[in-house]
Design a protein around this motif. Structure first.
Motif, short mmCIF file in Angstrom:
data_model
loop_
_atom_site.label_atom_id
_atom_site.label_comp_id
_atom_site.label_asym_id
_atom_site.label_seq_id
_atom_site.Cartn_x
_atom_site.Cartn_y
_atom_site.Cartn_z
N THR A 51 0.84 -1.14 0.03
CA THR A 51 0.07 0.31 0.12
C THR A 51 1.03 1.34 -0.22
N TYR A 78 -3.67 7.25 7.38
CA TYR A 78 -4.54 6.30 6.62
C TYR A 78 -5.03 5.29 7.55
N THR A 97 -8.39 2.31 8.05
CA THR A 97 -9.30 1.29 7.60
C THR A 97 -10.48 0.82 8.49
N THR A 115 -9.29 1.85 12.45
CA THR A 115 -7.82 1.27 12.81
C THR A 115 -6.77 2.30 11.75
N THR A 116 -6.22 3.05 12.66
CA THR A 116 -4.84 3.71 11.98
C THR A 116 -3.78 2.82 11.48
N ARG A 117 -3.79 2.48 10.12
CA ARG A 117 -2.69 1.73 9.86
C ARG A 117 -1.34 2.42 9.45
N ASP A 177 2.20 0.12 4.13
CA ASP A 177 2.40 -1.13 4.62
C ASP A 177 2.02 -2.13 3.60
N VAL A 189 -0.11 -5.83 2.79
CA VAL A 189 -1.37 -6.56 3.43
C VAL A 189 -1.74 -7.72 2.45
N ASP A 240 -6.24 -10.05 5.40
CA ASP A 240 -6.44 -8.56 5.82
C ASP A 240 -7.51 -8.03 5.24
N MET A 264 -10.86 -4.55 5.64
CA MET A 264 -10.43 -3.28 4.95
C MET A 264 -11.45 -2.92 3.98
#
Length: 360
Positions: A116, A130, A132, A141-143, A157, A159, A163, A167
């Motif tokens: 990502t 960012y 999801t 949830t802050t990724r 990140d 995924v 996952d 998302m």
């Protein structure tokens, strides 16, 4: 392997510092000002042993440079003595921000993972988050959060398919600014988009992009300063307005039909793609058809318990591809429902009326 107290620099960003802790694939780096920042272990390189002071670090990659692959050997390099000035462009005065998903192995979509990345194609720094969440969840949830430099691609990140189910909704919140120079203010924005994870299994959904060397799946966040949002259509509000307009212009007598509960007003759903999305940029003909069929199923599922409910799907005449697909889906998934051409006088050519019935 990165260890606590190692001095590291970031591969995809400026700066670095001392590693304070290691949590799986994530390392936490403390800079000279005492701030701690998380990063993926593969995105840092060791430049000094414990006890040595971290110095200046390399500048970020230009926006169209290819990011370092995680399995490529990381080479030690001498840090540059000073940061190079940021080169601005006239078109960079407008914000253009894109979220991109790049398959690690494009030929093995069912098993590969996806990188990502956030593309900042502008002359501005972006302080962003960012986030999801999955369907049915109220909390996000802050990724990743941090600052991305002008004209830069930041990898956020990696995924896998396991996952993606959590998302189905992605959001990017950002604030744009410049350092050490005057600039035009940009409005902060929060962009929320739905992520169709089924596209991650379809090769044709990944296309060429000016920022990447390999095919990617992209979501536009901001285009020429304007945040992009999906168009949400209230079909019942549209139907109410249409019914009100017809009552104001030409009163009609109610027609009786057997096995129809007339407590339900007709629902109208326009399936023309221009009425469903703001832009079809990057969408193939197959993507458009799949999106229209998904909307058809969404409306059908929402009304399956309403016996006697009539729904008019406006698909247009065209080549008849969408109508044929609707009829095929009705036969396959809703054989208990009745379908017929909608009233020509009210909807013209290119509309199908479906009446909901209980399964026998």
């Amino acid at each position: 392997m990165v260890k606590v107290n190692d001095i590291v620099r970031f591969l995809n960003d400026t700066g670095g510092g001392r590693v304070t802790r290691v949590d799986g694939k994530t390392v936490y780096v403390e800079d000279e000002d005492g701030f701690e920042r998380p990063a993926l272990a593969r995105e840092v390189v060791v430049v000094g042993e414990a006890g040595k002071k971290a110095s200046q670090y390399e500048n970020p990659l230009p926006i169209k440079s290819k990011l370092v692959e995680p399995d490529e050997p990381q080479r030690r390099a001498e840090p540059k003595p000073a940061a190079e000035p940021i080169v601005e462009t006239p078109e960079g005065e407008r914000l253009n921000i894109t979220l991109a998903f790049e398959p690690r192995e494009i030929k093995h979509l069912t098993t590969t993972t996806f990188y990502t990345s956030l593309v900042n194609d502008s002359n501005y720094f972006l302080y962003f988050s960012y986030m999801t969440r999955g369907d049915g969840e109220n909390q996000w949830t802050t990724r990743f959060h941090g600052i991305v430099e002008p004209n830069f691609i930041m990898q956020l990140d990696e995924v896998g398919h396991k996952d993606l189910g959590n998302m189905t909704h992605v959001a990017v919140q950002y604030l744009a600014f410049k350092q050490d120079k005057p600039f035009a203010l940009k409005n902060p924005a929060l962009v929320h988009r739905r992520l169709d994870f089924t596209k991650f299994y379809k090769l044709h959904c990944f296309g060429e992009n000016e920022y990447f060397d390999t095919p990617v799946l992209t979501i536009e966040i901001t285009r020429n300063d304007l945040p992009t949002q999906e168009m949400r259509i209230d079909t019942r509000a549209i139907e109410t307005a249409m019914m009100q307009g017809r009552r104001d212009t030409k009163p009609t007598k109610p027609q009786s039909r057997p096995n129809v509960d007339h407590r339900h007003e007709i629902i109208t759903q326009d399936l023309h793609i221009a009425e469903l999305v703001d832009s079809i940029a990057g969408m193939s003909k197959a993507d458009i058809l799949n999106y229209q069929i998904d909307k058809f199923h969404e409306v059908m599922r929402a009304n399956l318990k309403h016996t006697g409910q009539r729904i008019v799907f406006i698909h247009g005449k065209g080549e008849g591809v969408l109508r044929q697909s609707i009829m095929r889906e009705l036969k396959r998934h809703y054989p208990h429902c009745e379908a017929q051409d909608a009233s020509f006088q009210e909807y013209g050519f290119g509309a199908t009326q479906v009446t909901i019935h209980h399964k026998k």
